[in-house]
Design a protein around this motif. Sequence first.
Motif, short mmCIF file in Angstrom:
data_model
loop_
_atom_site.label_atom_id
_atom_site.label_comp_id
_atom_site.label_asym_id
_atom_site.label_seq_id
_atom_site.Cartn_x
_atom_site.Cartn_y
_atom_site.Cartn_z
N LYS A 130 1.07 -1.11 -0.05
CA LYS A 130 0.14 -0.03 0.07
C LYS A 130 0.91 1.16 0.00
CE LYS A 130 -3.80 -2.11 2.48
NZ LYS A 130 -4.64 -2.07 3.59
N LYS A 131 1.94 1.14 0.71
CA LYS A 131 2.87 2.44 0.85
C LYS A 131 3.65 2.61 -0.40
CE LYS A 131 6.41 4.25 3.56
NZ LYS A 131 7.22 4.32 4.78
N SER A 132 3.91 1.52 -1.29
CA SER A 132 4.58 1.72 -2.49
C SER A 132 3.86 2.31 -3.64
CB SER A 132 5.10 0.26 -3.06
OG SER A 132 4.08 -0.56 -3.33
N TYR B 24 4.32 6.03 -4.42
CA TYR B 24 5.38 6.41 -5.11
C TYR B 24 5.13 5.82 -6.67
CZ TYR B 24 7.85 6.90 -0.87
OH TYR B 24 8.09 7.35 0.54
N GLU B 25 5.85 6.76 -7.55
CA GLU B 25 5.84 6.53 -9.03
C GLU B 25 6.78 5.52 -9.29
OE1 GLU B 25 6.88 8.78 -13.07
OE2 GLU B 25 6.38 10.08 -11.18
N GLN B 26 6.71 4.38 -9.99
CA GLN B 26 7.17 3.47 -10.21
C GLN B 26 8.35 3.46 -11.29
OE1 GLN B 26 7.79 0.78 -7.97
NE2 GLN B 26 6.07 1.96 -6.97
N PRO B 27 9.59 3.76 -11.25
CA PRO B 27 10.76 3.78 -12.39
C PRO B 27 10.51 2.64 -13.31
CG PRO B 27 11.62 3.80 -10.19
CD PRO B 27 10.48 3.26 -9.97
N ASP B 28 11.00 3.08 -14.58
CA ASP B 28 10.91 2.21 -15.59
C ASP B 28 12.16 1.40 -15.66
OD1 ASP B 28 10.75 0.65 -17.85
OD2 ASP B 28 10.17 2.52 -19.25
N GLU C 152 2.43 13.78 -9.93
CA GLU C 152 1.99 14.04 -8.54
C GLU C 152 2.58 13.03 -7.47
OE1 GLU C 152 -2.37 14.24 -8.47
OE2 GLU C 152 -2.32 16.08 -9.80
N GLN C 153 2.95 11.77 -8.15
CA GLN C 153 3.27 10.72 -6.88
C GLN C 153 4.52 11.12 -6.52
OE1 GLN C 153 2.44 7.29 -9.76
NE2 GLN C 153 1.21 6.66 -7.82
N ARG C 154 4.78 10.61 -5.24
CA ARG C 154 6.31 10.81 -4.62
C ARG C 154 7.29 9.97 -5.40
NH1 ARG C 154 5.27 9.23 1.71
NH2 ARG C 154 7.64 10.08 1.68
N LYS C 155 8.56 10.54 -5.23
CA LYS C 155 9.70 9.80 -5.98
C LYS C 155 10.74 9.21 -5.07
CE LYS C 155 8.07 11.52 -9.88
NZ LYS C 155 8.81 12.78 -10.43
N TYR C 156 11.20 8.15 -5.17
CA TYR C 156 11.98 7.40 -4.56
C TYR C 156 13.43 8.09 -4.40
CZ TYR C 156 9.46 3.25 -4.75
OH TYR C 156 8.16 2.30 -4.73
N GLY C 157 13.96 8.03 -3.04
CA GLY C 157 15.49 8.73 -3.10
C GLY C 157 16.53 7.72 -3.75
N TYR C 158 17.85 8.24 -3.79
CA TYR C 158 18.72 7.54 -4.67
C TYR C 158 19.03 6.31 -4.29
CZ TYR C 158 23.07 6.37 -7.06
OH TYR C 158 24.11 6.06 -8.01
#
Length: 527
Positions: free
Chosen positions: A67-69, A72-76, A105-111
């Motif tokens: 649910k938490k994931s 976040y916007e999923q990378p390709d 609008e979705q959050r982005k993962y850190g590096y």
Amino acid sequence: MTDHRVIMRLLVQGRSYNEIVASENCSRRSISTVNKVLASCGITTLDQIKEVTDQQLHGWFPDGRSKKSEQYEQPDFEAVHKSMKHDRNFTLQQAWQGYVLREGEQRKYGYSKFCALFAQHVASNDLSATIHHEPGRTMQVDWAGQTLTVTDTLTGQLSKAYLFAAVLPYSGMLFARASLTMNLAAWIDLHVRAVEYFSGVPQIIIPDNAKTATYRPQRKDPQRLLNDRYSQFATHYGTAIVPARVKSPRDKGSIERAVRTANHRIIGRLSHEVWTTIQELNEAIEVQVEEINDLKNPYGISKREIFTTEEASCLGKLPDQRFTQVTWKQLKVGRNYHVSCDYQNYSAPYRLAGQTLRIRLTDMRVTLFAGEEIVCEHTRKYGRKGQYSTLGEHVPPAHQNIANLWSRTWFLDRAQAYGPATSEVITRILDRYEIEAQGYLSCQNILDSLGKKGKARLEAACQQVLNTAALPSYTTLKRVLATITSDQHAPPVPRAAGNTVKPELSEMPQLTEHVFVRGSDYYQEGF
């Protein structure tokens, strides 16, 4: 991650909680949850477990992280992997920067999370692994394959300058410097300069398996160990040295790219100019390195900006004292009251000529010991071979007056040690020129070159030239000296010849009256 299907099988088989915990490394709470589901659904056999679908399992044992994931916007990652395969310079950092800059609008993962997810994608899809880097973790080092040239202005000798490069893979921050040698001392000195340039120490240093850094304990042994001094360097700075695997260029891909950049932007630009000292060359290299680190990538960010904002704080602290290499030698003081060490010459008190001293060599200093007592210290010399470091108090009194070097007085003082004939020859040579200095070279050649054959022989040759009234010169003396095969074989000292002319009667001395002279009758027979 807990595998609930496996736990269900073990419970149906009658395994205890302790056995399941030891086997699956899960919590007792998870086992209890699975046991409750089995009881509520009436599952008692392995065949019933096989009929359970993944969707049913997900409904029975929901994962809160899913649910938490979703936030976040999923990378390709497929596109990222293709870019890495087609462009060897494309990095995960560039992929993450492009991912962050995308609108949404979705959050982005850190590096770090981005790299971890990419690693999972690689593992789950059986793809070739790509190394990702953490800030401040590694520094990769190597020699550049190409060289520069340093020209000695005095001798015209050409020397190769080898380019050393060090890079921090996370930011791409580069350090480069040239050295006239590739030995262990130069290798460690350049490491010291690199960590001082970055103002911090990485956790790991990755060199290749060069003989400078490692060695084999036994011949043909695949294992390679670090050199003792290299290990001492690592201990002093609190870092680990992990050489790259043999024939595994991906282990040090960042330094390979950095070397290629150094070859193009440093060696390619500086190889067409003439460099007379290694210091002058390194000053030019510093300018090029700064330009490389300030270049902006397609996203408008330079290596220096990434290093300053994200990586510099992750590096370890430099120790209070700089690492110094110490080497001990025993050397004999020569007749010229100097010791020769690494093709350079350092003076000692002239009274110690002929004695053997202990020499302590560091990167910056040369210290001479007589027993346990320090005799003197010199600044260590580098560069052109045969340089001299001479302290004034070490020079004997006879050599201290150097104000008249290459002057009439200086040459005549030296000629007196050979004899009066040599002094006369030197005087005539100097008097022959309107500009006295034009005769200095001839005098130097006579005293140095011909004087090596022996003082007595040179003195005899000069005397013979004076006897024959020949023009004194280096060529004339050399020809005469060739006829004198030893010190004993020398022309005799000239003496005045006797007078064979009969004097006139008037010139004969008059006898006095007191002189008794026999008459002719004294000599007649019979008396």
